[in-house]
Design an enzyme around this catalytic site. Structure first.
Site, short mmCIF file in Angstrom:
data_model
loop_
_atom_site.label_atom_id
_atom_site.label_comp_id
_atom_site.label_asym_id
_atom_site.label_seq_id
_atom_site.Cartn_x
_atom_site.Cartn_y
_atom_site.Cartn_z
N LYS A 41 0.86 -1.18 0.00
CA LYS A 41 0.00 0.00 0.00
C LYS A 41 0.90 1.24 0.00
CE LYS A 41 -3.56 -2.70 0.44
NZ LYS A 41 -3.62 -3.69 -0.61
C1 LIG Z 1 -9.18 -2.88 -1.62
C2 LIG Z 1 -8.76 -3.64 -0.40
N1 LIG Z 1 -9.62 -3.81 0.60
C3 LIG Z 1 -9.28 -4.46 1.73
C4 LIG Z 1 -8.03 -5.00 1.90
C5 LIG Z 1 -7.69 -5.72 3.14
O1 LIG Z 1 -6.62 -5.15 3.83
P1 LIG Z 1 -5.68 -6.06 4.76
O2 LIG Z 1 -4.94 -7.01 3.90
O3 LIG Z 1 -4.79 -5.08 5.46
O4 LIG Z 1 -6.61 -6.75 5.72
C6 LIG Z 1 -7.08 -4.85 0.88
C7 LIG Z 1 -5.70 -5.37 1.03
O5 LIG Z 1 -5.21 -6.25 0.50
C8 LIG Z 1 -7.46 -4.17 -0.31
O6 LIG Z 1 -6.60 -4.02 -1.32
#
Ligand SMILES: Cc1ncc(COP(=O)(O)O)c(C=O)c1O
Length: 361
Positions: A174
């Protein structure tokens, strides 16, 4: 990977807690999130999925409620709707694959519809005006999944600050990363109080509630990760410039590959992924081949598929969202990270160009 930080890492084993419920470093990070991104409340949590889950719970969304979600999405936000006990209702995308198709959304409203959960896939964010007019007209909360959209600006505001709550991930890859992590942003004190309490077992509730009055979670962000994310937040301008430059470089390097057409870069876009429309037969197989040749991409590496085509995510049968499926299947989204040097991007481009020209499904 050699990654630099503006702030020193925390000393292992040295607690920096100000209360049993939060840490000084998380507080300092949250304070700077509010200042940098222009909101009144920021709550750091352990992941983007945790942010989405507590956002839904803080808004009182649960069993019996329906949440309008895009089919053009990764699965995590839909998983969060299921974690909250609510029902995801899939909505197709517009022709550009940026916005929800609000005509389709209108046909899917029921008396149980409580919220819209737009997902800003690949960092691309629609003009917020139509979406918010729709939400206002139908009395829907807007919970933005801005996990991939840190740093994108539309309508003079940062992504994730247009709706009632914005949810972010700081997983590696990210724009602001800390290995794992996430945060929520809101201007609503009630939602913020609930989200903060729910992220920590409801031990420190809002003033009018008792401790442990709701079932909460351990979604706290570890102190060392808060310090790491904070050091990257301080570098946001530099990280944004780097990501945009990487996406632009790949687009330039592949400009003479006829089979790959760059997707237009919307104004204010954070450059999350280099994006191309694939003019080849069997584009998903092409993406899988690229992944096998060391070119990480959304379809080939992360198996991105329209979410309404994943049986595990679907609560009840509904007509398929064809536009979202076509958009995903035909898009090459190259995975970037600020630590990737330009030489590596040249190598990736050489592989992609060679495979695109030689492709026979
Ligand atoms: C658009 C989106 N939503 C939600 C998530 C979930 O985040 P995390 O992996 O930190 O739980 C991600 C990450 O991969 C994502 O790209």
């Amino acid at each position: 990977m050699n990654r630099t930080s503006a702030a020193p890492p925390p000393t292992p084993g040295t607690p920096h807690t100000s209360t049993p419920f939060t840490t000084e470093r998380a507080r300092a990070y949250e304070h700077d999130l509010t200042r940098t991104l222009g909101v009144t409340h920021a709550i750091s949590v352990s992941s983007g999925t945790a942010a989405l889950h507590v956002a839904l719970l803080a808004a009182g969304i649960g069993p019996g409620d329906e949440v309008l979600v895009p089919a053009l999405t990764v699965p995590m936000p839909i998983a969060a709707v299921h974690h909250a006990g609510a029902t995801p209702v899939f909505v197709d995308c517009d022709a550009d694959g940026i916005d929800l198709d609000l005509n389709d959304a209108a046909t899917k409203l029921t008396p149980r519809s409580r919220a819209l959960l737009p997902v800003h896939l690949w960092g691309r964010v629609p003009d917020p005006v139509d979406l918010h007019a729709f939400a206002g007209e139908h009395r829907l909360l807007v919970i933005e999944d801005a996990c991939q959209a840190i740093g994108t600006r539309t309508g003079g505001q940062w992504a994730g600050t247009h709706g009632d709550i914005g949810c972010f991930s700081t997983k590696d890859g990210k724009l602001i990363w800390s290995g794992e992590g996430g945060f929520l942003l809101t201007n609503d004190a009630t939602l913020a109080g609930e989200a903060r309490a729910l992220s920590n077992h409801y031990l420190a509730p809002p003033a009018d509630r008792s401790p442990l009055a709701r079932i909460g979670y351990n979604y706290r962000l570890a102190e060392s990760l808060a310090a790491h994310a904070h050091s990257n937040l301080i570098r946001l301008t530099e990280l944004l410039a780097r990501r945009r430059a990487q996406a632009a470089l790949l687009t330039r390097l592949l400009h003479d590959v006829d089979q790959l057409e760059p997707l237009p870069a919307p104004a204010g876009w954070n450059g999350y992924s280099a994006l191309f429309r694939i003019h080849l037969d069997e584009p998903r197989a092409f993406c899988a081949l690229l992944a096998a040749h060391g070119v990480p991409n959304s379809v080939g590496t992360f198996h991105l598929t329209a979410a309404d085509r994943r049986p595990a995510l679907v609560s009840r049968p509904a007509p398929a969202c064809h536009r979202a499926a076509r958009f995903i299947d035909r898009t090459l989204a190259l995975v970037l990270h600020d630590a990737l040097p330009d030489e590596h991007l040249h190598t990736l481009a050489t592989t992609i160009a060679k495979e695109a020209r030689a492709w026979t499904p």
